[in-house]
Design an enzyme around this catalytic site. Sequence first.
Site, PDB file in Angstrom:
ATOM      1  N   GLU A 172      -5.792   6.468   0.356  1.00 16.31           N
ATOM      2  CA  GLU A 172      -4.837   5.356   0.479  1.00 16.31           C
ATOM      3  C   GLU A 172      -4.159   5.386   1.844  1.00 16.31           C
ATOM      4  O   GLU A 172      -3.956   4.355   2.479  1.00 16.31           O
ATOM      5  CB  GLU A 172      -3.789   5.442  -0.630  1.00 16.31           C
ATOM      6  CG  GLU A 172      -4.342   5.089  -1.999  1.00 16.31           C
ATOM      7  CD  GLU A 172      -3.371   5.349  -3.141  1.00 16.31           C
ATOM      8  OE1 GLU A 172      -3.530   4.718  -4.198  1.00 16.31           O
ATOM      9  OE2 GLU A 172      -2.456   6.177  -2.984  1.00 16.31           O
ATOM     10  N   LYS A 199      10.517   0.274  -9.115  1.00 12.80           N
ATOM     11  CA  LYS A 199       9.999   1.194  -8.086  1.00 12.80           C
ATOM     12  C   LYS A 199      10.861   1.173  -6.823  1.00 12.80           C
ATOM     13  O   LYS A 199      10.689   2.011  -5.939  1.00 12.80           O
ATOM     14  CB  LYS A 199       8.553   0.826  -7.730  1.00 12.80           C
ATOM     15  CG  LYS A 199       7.579   0.772  -8.917  1.00 12.80           C
ATOM     16  CD  LYS A 199       7.047   2.117  -9.270  1.00 12.80           C
ATOM     17  CE  LYS A 199       6.049   2.107 -10.401  1.00 12.80           C
ATOM     18  NZ  LYS A 199       4.658   1.972 -10.029  1.00 12.80           N
ATOM     19  N   ASP A 253      -1.641  -2.392  -2.100  1.00 12.21           N
ATOM     20  CA  ASP A 253      -1.659  -1.175  -2.917  1.00 12.21           C
ATOM     21  C   ASP A 253      -0.375  -1.089  -3.746  1.00 12.21           C
ATOM     22  O   ASP A 253       0.648  -1.707  -3.404  1.00 12.21           O
ATOM     23  CB  ASP A 253      -1.780   0.052  -1.997  1.00 12.21           C
ATOM     24  CG  ASP A 253      -2.360   1.269  -2.697  1.00 12.21           C
ATOM     25  OD1 ASP A 253      -2.446   1.266  -3.945  1.00 12.21           O
ATOM     26  OD2 ASP A 253      -2.720   2.235  -2.001  1.00 12.21           O
ATOM     27  N   THR A 303       2.684   1.430  -5.630  1.00 13.51           N
ATOM     28  CA  THR A 303       3.485   2.556  -5.149  1.00 13.51           C
ATOM     29  C   THR A 303       4.222   3.195  -6.316  1.00 13.51           C
ATOM     30  O   THR A 303       4.383   2.577  -7.377  1.00 13.51           O
ATOM     31  CB  THR A 303       4.485   2.100  -4.058  1.00 13.51           C
ATOM     32  OG1 THR A 303       4.991   3.245  -3.374  1.00 13.51           O
ATOM     33  CG2 THR A 303       5.645   1.293  -4.640  1.00 13.51           C
ATOM     34  N   THR A 353      -1.555  -1.238 -11.005  1.00  9.82           N
ATOM     35  CA  THR A 353      -1.118  -2.508 -10.406  1.00  9.82           C
ATOM     36  C   THR A 353      -2.178  -3.003  -9.418  1.00  9.82           C
ATOM     37  O   THR A 353      -2.552  -4.189  -9.432  1.00  9.82           O
ATOM     38  CB  THR A 353       0.243  -2.327  -9.699  1.00  9.82           C
ATOM     39  OG1 THR A 353       1.108  -1.553 -10.541  1.00  9.82           O
ATOM     40  CG2 THR A 353       0.899  -3.673  -9.438  1.00  9.82           C
ATOM     41  N   GLY A 367       0.715   8.426  -4.684  1.00  6.31           N
ATOM     42  CA  GLY A 367      -0.134   9.538  -5.090  1.00  6.31           C
ATOM     43  C   GLY A 367      -0.040   9.871  -6.560  1.00  6.31           C
ATOM     44  O   GLY A 367      -0.666  10.828  -7.024  1.00  6.31           O
TER      45      GLY A 367
HETATM   46  C1  5RP Z   1      -2.308   6.170  -6.583  1.00  6.07           C
HETATM   47  C2  5RP Z   1      -1.046   5.501  -6.216  1.00  6.07           C
HETATM   48  C3  5RP Z   1      -0.637   4.332  -7.038  1.00  6.07           C
HETATM   49  O1  5RP Z   1      -0.644   3.207  -6.230  1.00  6.07           O
HETATM   50  C4  5RP Z   1       0.731   4.578  -7.592  1.00  6.07           C
HETATM   51  O2  5RP Z   1       0.678   5.766  -8.377  1.00  6.07           O
HETATM   52  C5  5RP Z   1       1.226   3.416  -8.461  1.00  6.07           C
HETATM   53  O3  5RP Z   1       0.393   3.286  -9.562  1.00  6.07           O
HETATM   54  P1  5RP Z   1       0.672   2.208 -10.705  1.00  6.07           P
HETATM   55  O4  5RP Z   1       0.423   0.864 -10.101  1.00  6.07           O
HETATM   56  O5  5RP Z   1      -0.313   2.563 -11.795  1.00  6.07           O
HETATM   57  O6  5RP Z   1       2.109   2.384 -11.146  1.00  6.07           O
HETATM   58  O7  5RP Z   1      -0.362   5.864  -5.296  1.00  6.07           O
HETATM   59  O8  5RP Z   1      -2.508   7.329  -5.818  1.00  6.07           O
END
Ligand code: 5RP
Length: 230
Positions: A104, A122, A82, A84, A30, A96
């Site tokens: 992060e 989420k 970011d 999550t 994302t 993570g």
């Molecule tokens: C990386 C993270 C990511 O932001 C989390 O895993 C979400 O990822 P995605 O957007 O691919 O669902 O914390 O360490």
Amino acid sequence: MSDALKREAARAALDEVRSGMRIGLGTGSTAKHFVDLLGEKVAQGFDCLCVPTSIATECQARDLAIPLTTLEEIDSLDLTVDGTDEIDRDFQLIKGGGAALLREKIVAAASARMVVIADDSKLVEHLGKFPLPIEVNPFGLAATQRSVAKVLSNMGATGGLVLRKSTDGEILITDGGHYILDASFGRISDAKALSTALLEIPGVVQHGLFIGLCQQAYLATPNGVIQLSR
Ligand code: 5RP
């Protein structure tokens, strides 16, 4: 979550960026959309200075000619955007899943604001369905695993502790040269107490609970993007 929804959440967060801002760039599929969209703005002359949260994001940002800096060169950021793995109604996060939690968290903590972008799946009532990533030093791994397992059992974890492997079957090594233990909880009833207990273990470098760091979320649904603010 469809890629189109991820992009819509990322696009909504572009409303947060202002000319001259210093911005933390997240990691994951994302956050990758956000970096793409920011790259388009930069190509049109938008002024910003960014700190990436992983080597992958750094490479992507460099390819897009997004100006980069470090937390050695500047002492704070205006905003971090970011993804999550989970977010609850108190804006507590589990992050993570992409193994970038340490950088992060350092970047989010150096930011005046952290904005999360995700799809609304989420958003959870209670953290813990997603296994909690715990970043550990490779030295003394077995001792650290035993200590972490003891904390998990004291905190009511229902599942196990798994050393994360990468797709080639080898132990996954983070950008910081550490390992990740994924801890299955079922439900985390006291995130703050769990955070404190984990950080007391010498071999634990950091964990994926983000408490008090996130102020805002853009959550994409098939009917549009919901904005939540603390
Ligand atoms: C990386 C993270 C990511 O932001 C989390 O895993 C979400 O990822 P995605 O957007 O691919 O669902 O914390 O360490």
